[in-house]
Design a protein around this motif. Structure first.
Motif, short mmCIF file in Angstrom:
data_model
loop_
_atom_site.label_atom_id
_atom_site.label_comp_id
_atom_site.label_asym_id
_atom_site.label_seq_id
_atom_site.Cartn_x
_atom_site.Cartn_y
_atom_site.Cartn_z
N TRP A 86 0.81 -1.22 0.00
CA TRP A 86 0.00 0.00 0.00
C TRP A 86 0.84 1.26 0.00
O TRP A 86 0.36 2.33 -0.43
N SER A 87 2.09 1.15 0.40
CA SER A 87 3.00 2.30 0.23
C SER A 87 3.24 2.55 -1.25
O SER A 87 3.27 3.71 -1.70
N VAL A 88 3.40 1.46 -2.01
CA VAL A 88 3.61 1.60 -3.45
C VAL A 88 2.34 2.12 -4.13
O VAL A 88 2.38 3.09 -4.89
N LEU A 89 1.20 1.46 -3.85
CA LEU A 89 -0.03 1.84 -4.54
C LEU A 89 -0.49 3.26 -4.19
O LEU A 89 -0.76 4.08 -5.08
N LEU A 90 -0.59 3.55 -2.90
CA LEU A 90 -1.07 4.88 -2.50
C LEU A 90 0.00 5.95 -2.70
O LEU A 90 -0.32 7.11 -2.95
N GLY A 91 1.26 5.52 -2.57
CA GLY A 91 2.34 6.48 -2.78
C GLY A 91 2.36 7.02 -4.19
O GLY A 91 2.83 8.14 -4.43
N VAL A 92 1.85 6.24 -5.13
CA VAL A 92 1.80 6.69 -6.52
C VAL A 92 0.40 7.17 -6.89
O VAL A 92 0.20 8.33 -7.29
N LEU A 93 -0.59 6.29 -6.73
CA LEU A 93 -1.93 6.59 -7.22
C LEU A 93 -2.62 7.69 -6.43
O LEU A 93 -3.22 8.61 -7.01
N LEU A 94 -2.59 7.61 -5.10
CA LEU A 94 -3.26 8.62 -4.29
C LEU A 94 -2.56 9.97 -4.44
O LEU A 94 -3.22 11.02 -4.54
N ARG A 95 -1.25 9.95 -4.47
CA ARG A 95 -0.52 11.22 -4.64
C ARG A 95 -0.87 11.86 -5.98
O ARG A 95 -1.05 13.08 -6.07
N LEU A 96 -1.00 11.03 -7.02
CA LEU A 96 -1.35 11.56 -8.34
C LEU A 96 -2.79 12.10 -8.32
O LEU A 96 -3.05 13.19 -8.86
N ALA A 97 -3.69 11.36 -7.68
CA ALA A 97 -5.08 11.81 -7.62
C ALA A 97 -5.20 13.13 -6.86
O ALA A 97 -5.97 14.02 -7.25
N LEU A 98 -4.43 13.26 -5.80
CA LEU A 98 -4.47 14.51 -5.02
C LEU A 98 -3.93 15.68 -5.83
O LEU A 98 -4.45 16.80 -5.74
N ALA A 99 -2.89 15.40 -6.61
CA ALA A 99 -2.32 16.47 -7.44
C ALA A 99 -3.33 16.92 -8.49
O ALA A 99 -3.52 18.11 -8.74
#
Length: 405
Positions: free
Chosen positions: A105-118
């Motif tokens: 979940w560090s990998v998934l959220l670290g990429v996907l959630l960060r991108l979604a927030l941006a």
């Protein structure tokens, strides 16, 4: 019910069993690389990537990740190596499961959630980084809690009808209960074992099968947890084949204990199940790793298992690993029952399992005739967590295309 004699394997089966799979070759490097990735990636995401934590927070966090990086392999080796220290195994297993979930979940959220927030216009990278941190920690805690409960509960019963074109009408409705990968181990699960056996008994099965990986540890050491298997009831037979984990822990001891508990070890041989004037061949083979174990007389040998059986009769085969299905299909087997995969046990590990096995869970077809049922397993190995891969007790009802009126 009758049985054939035990036979020795041929050279082709032995050579096939001895060849290392792609996953086994990959596994040689995993002990060196995996711990670093499992702990370094979450450390970077939670403490460093876009973060501006106070120095004491970053220092303490880094030390904790460092302890995990060093402590997990040490505990795993001490717990599952020659010393077989159960307390160390429990610590190592928990750290392994927790680090896998945290890494994923560090990998998934670290990429996907960060991108979604941006994309959503969340301001500074520091704000996005903090949201990712708390999201990763929250998801990890929830999944570990839920996964622990899933691993420790008595499995739900999965029921399905399986039509076998060559099955005689007299055998229609034959009930086959399947348990596998019980993995009795460092965590004492004697009460859980008894409840599993009680559940199996409610199924009123004609045939009860255990397709291996009974335990982690010798039969003498895990006897108390395995003893409830002696209470399992079947109207016709209880049959068992070895899994790869038996060959880490004195496999012959497990064969002898299962025989003592009233189970029929199908070591490269078969039984005949007769009902209503029709006959089903119930065969079993040793695990494909048996040959490399060096244990005399242990090896997977399908020709020996079927020797003496009428080739026109339908065959139900027990083989611990799904990948044996290639040989089963070539040998004209109608249905193979397997375990071994645990359905991946902790998502998304099933993607790695697919490198080594043709199926991870459920019913699949291989060749013109052969069906394979792969159980997600009744217990768990190592980490006491199951995430998106629930355990199961399986009831397969065999169906004939010409059912009795």
């Amino acid at each position: 019910m009758t049985e054939t004699s035990r036979t020795r394997p041929d050279d082709s089966d032995a050579r096939a069993a001895a060849r290392p799979s792609r996953l086994h070759r990959l596994m040689r490097f995993i002990p060196l690389i995996a711990p670093v990735l499992l702990w370094a990636v979450p450390c970077g995401v939670l403490l460093y990537a876009g973060q501006h934590w106070p120095v004491p927070v970053r220092l303490v966090g880094t030390v904790l990740f460092g302890v995990g990086l060093v402590g997990m392999p040490f505990a795993m080796v001490r717990g599952h190596g020659r010393r077989q220290r159960d307390r160390a195994a429990i610590v190592g297993d928990i750290l392994l499961g927790a680090s896998w979930v945290l890494f994923t979940w560090s990998v998934l959220l670290g990429v996907l959630l960060r991108l979604a927030l941006a994309v959503a216009g969340v301001g500074e990278s520091q704000d996005r980084a903090r949201i990712v941190t708390w999201a990763v920690l929250g998801v990890t805690v929830v999944l570990l809690g839920w996964g622990y409960a899933e691993a420790r509960r008595v499995p739900r019963v999965r029921r399905l009808d399986v039509e076998l074109p060559r099955l005689g009408a007299g055998l229609d409705g034959t009930r086959v209960a399947l348990i596998t990968d019980t993995h009795y181990g460092p965590l004492d699960r004697a009460r859980w074992s008894a409840r599993v056996c009680e559940t199996v008994n409610t199924l009123e099965a004609d045939l009860v099968c255990h397709t291996g990986d009974i335990a982690d540890g010798t039969a003498e050491r895990r006897r108390a947890q395995a003893a409830p298997l002696g209470t399992v009831r079947a109207t016709r037979a209880r049959v068992y084949v070895t899994g790869n984990h038996e060959y880490y822990s004195e496999a012959q001891g497990w064969v002898d204990l299962m025989d003592e508990l009233g189970w029929e070890p199908l070591r490269n041989r078969h039984l005949l199940l007769e009902r209503g004037g029709d006959t089903l061949v119930v065969a079993g083979v040793d695990d494909v790793t048996a040959e490399s174990s060096g244990l005399a007389g242990h090896r997977a040998h399908l020709d020996g298992a079927l020797r003496g059986a009428d080739p026109d009769l339908p065959v139900l085969l027990l083989a611990h690993q799904p990948k044996f299905v290639d040989r089963a299909a070539a040998g004209g087997v109608d249905l193979q029952l397997s375990g071994h995969t645990h359905g991946g046990q902790i998502w998304p590990f099933h993607h790695l399992v697919r490198i080594d096995q043709p199926a991870v869970a459920g019913l699949s077809r291989h060749g013109a005739r052969t069906l394979l049922y792969t159980s997600r397993g009744t217990g768990f190995w190592g980490p006491p967590f199951r995430v998106f891969a629930p355990s199961e007790i399986t009831l397969l009802v065999l169906r004939s295309p010409q059912r009795p009126a």
